[in-house]
Design an enzyme around this catalytic site. Sequence first.
Site, PDB file in Angstrom:
ATOM      1  N   PRO A  19      33.661  34.751  39.891  1.00 54.94           N
ATOM      2  CA  PRO A  19      32.432  35.145  40.269  1.00 54.94           C
ATOM      3  C   PRO A  19      32.120  35.835  41.554  1.00 54.94           C
ATOM      4  O   PRO A  19      31.135  36.261  41.781  1.00 54.94           O
ATOM      5  CB  PRO A  19      31.731  33.727  40.593  1.00 54.94           C
ATOM      6  N   GLY A  20      33.440  36.335  42.096  1.00 52.87           N
ATOM      7  CA  GLY A  20      33.526  37.117  43.440  1.00 52.87           C
ATOM      8  C   GLY A  20      33.766  36.851  44.712  1.00 52.87           C
ATOM      9  O   GLY A  20      33.620  37.588  45.550  1.00 52.87           O
ATOM     10  N   LYS A  54      36.574  35.828  46.199  1.00 58.56           N
ATOM     11  CA  LYS A  54      37.752  36.510  46.810  1.00 58.56           C
ATOM     12  C   LYS A  54      37.357  37.992  46.901  1.00 58.56           C
ATOM     13  O   LYS A  54      38.037  38.557  47.950  1.00 58.56           O
ATOM     14  CB  LYS A  54      38.946  36.313  45.769  1.00 58.56           C
ATOM     15  N   ASP A  88      44.055  35.883  40.628  1.00 59.24           N
ATOM     16  CA  ASP A  88      43.637  34.459  40.093  1.00 59.24           C
ATOM     17  C   ASP A  88      43.398  34.401  38.652  1.00 59.24           C
ATOM     18  O   ASP A  88      42.538  34.629  37.959  1.00 59.24           O
ATOM     19  CB  ASP A  88      42.099  34.225  40.984  1.00 59.24           C
ATOM     20  N   CYS A  98      43.880  27.674  39.668  1.00 58.92           N
ATOM     21  CA  CYS A  98      43.216  26.452  39.838  1.00 58.92           C
ATOM     22  C   CYS A  98      43.526  25.471  38.842  1.00 58.92           C
ATOM     23  O   CYS A  98      42.856  24.693  38.223  1.00 58.92           O
ATOM     24  CB  CYS A  98      41.611  26.825  39.868  1.00 58.92           C
TER      25      CYS A  98
END
Length: 453
Positions: free
Chosen positions: A270-271, A273, A330, A383
């Site tokens: 969702p932004g 990083k 990621d 994650c």
Amino acid sequence: MSKPRSAPKSGGKPNPRILDDAETLDNDIGLRARIAALDLIAAAQTKRNGFDEAGSSAEFMALSESERAFARALALLVLRRLGQLDFIIAKKTQKMPPDAPKALLRIGMAQIFFMQVPDFAAVSTTVKLAERNNNTRPFKGLINAILRGLIREGGLKDVNPQRLVPDWLWQRWKATYGEESAGGIAMALTEEPATDLTFRDMDALKAHTEALEGEAIGGLTLRSNLRGDVRTWSGYDDGVWWVQDAAAAIPVALLGDLTGKTAIDICAAPGGKTLQLLAKGAQVVALDRSKNRLKRVEENLTRLKFSAETHCVDAESFDDDRQFDVVLLDAPCSATGTFRRQPDVLWAAKPSEVSKLADVQHRMLDAVATRVKPGGSLVYATCSLEREEGETQVLAFLRRNKDFTTAAVDTAFAQDQLGLDARDVTAEGWLRLLPHHRKGGQDGFFVAHLKRL
């Protein structure tokens, strides 16, 4: 960032009521909210992202705000305690009841043990729900007897961590981390996580700490004790912070000042990083294959008054020959490390997914490696708590790509600057962040900082 999922505290019944007593007992309002909770739980168990899809459906959104809040809170509590609740049901019955009455027992027990719902209301509404359908009506006496019996017994006994999570995950975690650590990981499921905020600079963090009832926990992360709509919190409209789990902020926090440097954020939504890279001074290209998820990145860029080049495309299809000082991947993964905020991932995930996703990560690593400038950084993160998606991936990548090496994380830096535990740093100089290694918890993450020679 998106609003964090929240649920009432899972120890005792300390939290405020979401429905008041009158609403709880009302046949329409109270029962509608509980039916919605049942739908959310069933959707979460059916498929990955089922919880979010059911929670954004037209039927769910037609409910009142208080009904939606109650339904979400109840559903998340059941998903946090699903294994434990089912163990109790099995103990109280000679034969495990079918799915429909078992689902009713779960929501009744969750209200009795973990929510500030009057005991009589929890029993009454659950029995009324049982009366409504042919497949649960024959079990209403059993449901009533079990719930009343549990009330008389006066609460839950000590929790066995092994019963909190699916057995296949427990066995994997025990084999990888040892039984004690596996127990610590599982117990993190029982606590509702606080909301972590990443700030664009330290001055802003200090200025808003008191208003946000926060505690600085390393780097530019503030852990807030506030609940509710983050859009009403101090600093939101000023665009000085965004919601991001403390562990999710670590991959970019490993990098120093990026002023004048170029960076590409693969799978950017969702932004969080992307925003971190921009706050460090980088010129950023952000990719995501999902149009809707990329829209969230762009909305956050607007609120934070940042600018980045965005593309709706996957990494392997991005037709651009530029190289970058920083490549951040990621990667898509099983997301088993996010269960503190999204307990549904435990019950929707399947063992076969881990190996399938490991193949995806393998391809993506090779695809993005060529985008790293000589002397540049490749930061790989997932994650996930599964080694196949972390350590094993990087070991294999380094064997295939001799021009990359590990930029080892210094333990003192990890502790003093990032607020991490010494146990988070692996012998290779990578990071394996476990949920119970930080006071108050963190997402499970793997992070490796690699340099191109």
